[in-house]
Write a protein that holds these residues in place. Structure first.
Motif, mmCIF file in Angstrom:
data_model
loop_
_atom_site.group_PDB
_atom_site.id
_atom_site.type_symbol
_atom_site.label_atom_id
_atom_site.label_comp_id
_atom_site.label_asym_id
_atom_site.label_seq_id
_atom_site.Cartn_x
_atom_site.Cartn_y
_atom_site.Cartn_z
ATOM 1 N N ARG A 6 81.490 -1.468 98.288
ATOM 2 C CA ARG A 6 80.393 -2.410 98.509
ATOM 3 C C ARG A 6 80.925 -3.834 98.604
ATOM 4 O O ARG A 6 80.453 -4.635 99.409
ATOM 5 C CB ARG A 6 79.361 -2.304 97.372
ATOM 6 C CG ARG A 6 78.567 -1.014 97.371
ATOM 7 C CD ARG A 6 77.672 -0.873 98.588
ATOM 8 N NE ARG A 6 76.641 -1.909 98.591
ATOM 9 C CZ ARG A 6 76.365 -2.685 99.632
ATOM 10 N NH1 ARG A 6 77.057 -2.555 100.761
ATOM 11 N NH2 ARG A 6 75.408 -3.589 99.566
ATOM 12 N N THR A 56 78.650 0.291 103.373
ATOM 13 C CA THR A 56 77.465 0.926 102.796
ATOM 14 C C THR A 56 77.885 2.243 102.163
ATOM 15 O O THR A 56 78.629 3.018 102.770
ATOM 16 C CB THR A 56 76.401 1.190 103.874
ATOM 17 O OG1 THR A 56 75.975 -0.065 104.418
ATOM 18 C CG2 THR A 56 75.194 1.916 103.296
ATOM 19 N N GLY A 59 75.214 -0.499 93.413
ATOM 20 C CA GLY A 59 75.057 -0.890 94.810
ATOM 21 C C GLY A 59 74.999 0.252 95.795
ATOM 22 O O GLY A 59 75.046 0.031 97.007
#
Length: 297
Positions: free
Chosen positions: A159, A164, A181
């Motif tokens: 992250r 992603t 995250g």
């Protein structure tokens, strides 16, 4: 000194807490008075006698590769470190009162020995597999078994690099993954379709060895875009098994920097004594860890 060792391959019951001769730092090494040692799946895999692309093991053998402690002996050719420094790093036979490290870094301010022991090989592994899987900023990485130590590090490092991350874990660990995250989803029936609904996947990591490699290959479309650190049968699916540690020389320095910046934190789920090393292995083998397990000396 006291150390944990085993004289034969087998289950947790082969572990013994014994008196042993003190090790000494050779060239390029330091010795530490161990304050805490990390518990890793590789520890019980070696104890069981699994073949992990490592050098042949001579029995009886000690246990452990991660530790944090106080330097008490500095080997020839070592600069920038002194007796009395607090360090964390990788070595051998770290479930012991004294251990020799071959790679280390100064502990960041504010980090306890217990916390520091949970980082070394976990962060090295995370950095290695992120590099090997080849996912770039702006792309999506799927992490199977994301709530353990390596997964916790992968999620945060990826992250931080603009990747992603979709993470799979138990229902109880969904909020934990989101706190790091990740886009979280559960494993179990229907997990492949749940991942598909989250979007295309550019690469995948198998961190748990739970028999999902065919599905990871299906989701990425290419076995070369999947890396496993836990399934020894990976090559039969065309997937690379990445089990060789120590291939990221600056991993500990990078870990220390990320920790100091507040960009990396791996919680300690449970601590054990040297005498309870077998219990630590049983719990590690059972999985479902959120963060790290450590042995405190």
């Amino acid at each position: 000194m006291k150390r944990v060792s085993f004289a034969e391959f087998g289950g947790p019951d082969v572990l013994r807490l014994e008196d042993a001769e003190e090790p000494h730092a050779g060239p390029g090494q330091v010795r530490i008075a161990v304050r805490a040692a990390g518990v890793n799946p590789v520890d019980w895999r070696v104890r069981e006698g699994q073949k992990l692309q490592a050098h042949p093991l001579e029995l009886p053998a000690g246990v452990g590769i991660d530790a944090a402690g106080v330097v008490d002996e500095v080997g020839a050719g070592v600069d920038g470190i002194a007796v009395g420094d607090n360090v964390f790093g990788e070595g051998s036979n770290t479930y012991a009162e004294l251990a020799v490290l071959s790679a280390w870094a100064l502990m960041p301010e504010g980090l306890s020995f217990e916390e520091a022991a949970g980082y070394p090989s976990v962060v090295e592994t995370a950095l290695r597999v992120i590099r090997e899987v080849g996912v770039q900023p702006g792309q999506t990485l799927l992490v199977s078994g994301a709530s353990g130590g390596v997964g916790s590090a992968v999620l945060q490092i990826a992250r931080n690099r603009g990747i992603t991350v979709i993470g799979t874990a138990s229902a109880a660990n969904q909020d934990y993954l989101r706190s790091l995250g990740a886009v979280a989803t559960t494993y179990g029936a229907g997990w492949v379709e749940r991942v598909r609904q989250l979007g295309p996947v550019d690469g995948a990591l198998d961190l748990a060895g739970s028999g999902v490699l065919p599905e990871l290959v299906e989701l990425t479309g290419d076995p070369q875009r999947v890396i496993s650190i836990a399934d020894l049968g990976a090559p039969q699916f065309g997937v690379r098994f990445s089990g060789v540690a120590g291939s990221v020389p600056d991993a500990l320095a990078e870990a220390a920097d990320l920790i100091a910046q507040g960009k990396l934190h791996i919680p300690v789920e449970k601590s054990y004594s040297l005498a309870d090393a077998a219990a630590a292995h049983i719990d590690s083998h059972a999985g479902h860890t959120r963060g790290r397990r450590v042995i405190v000396i």
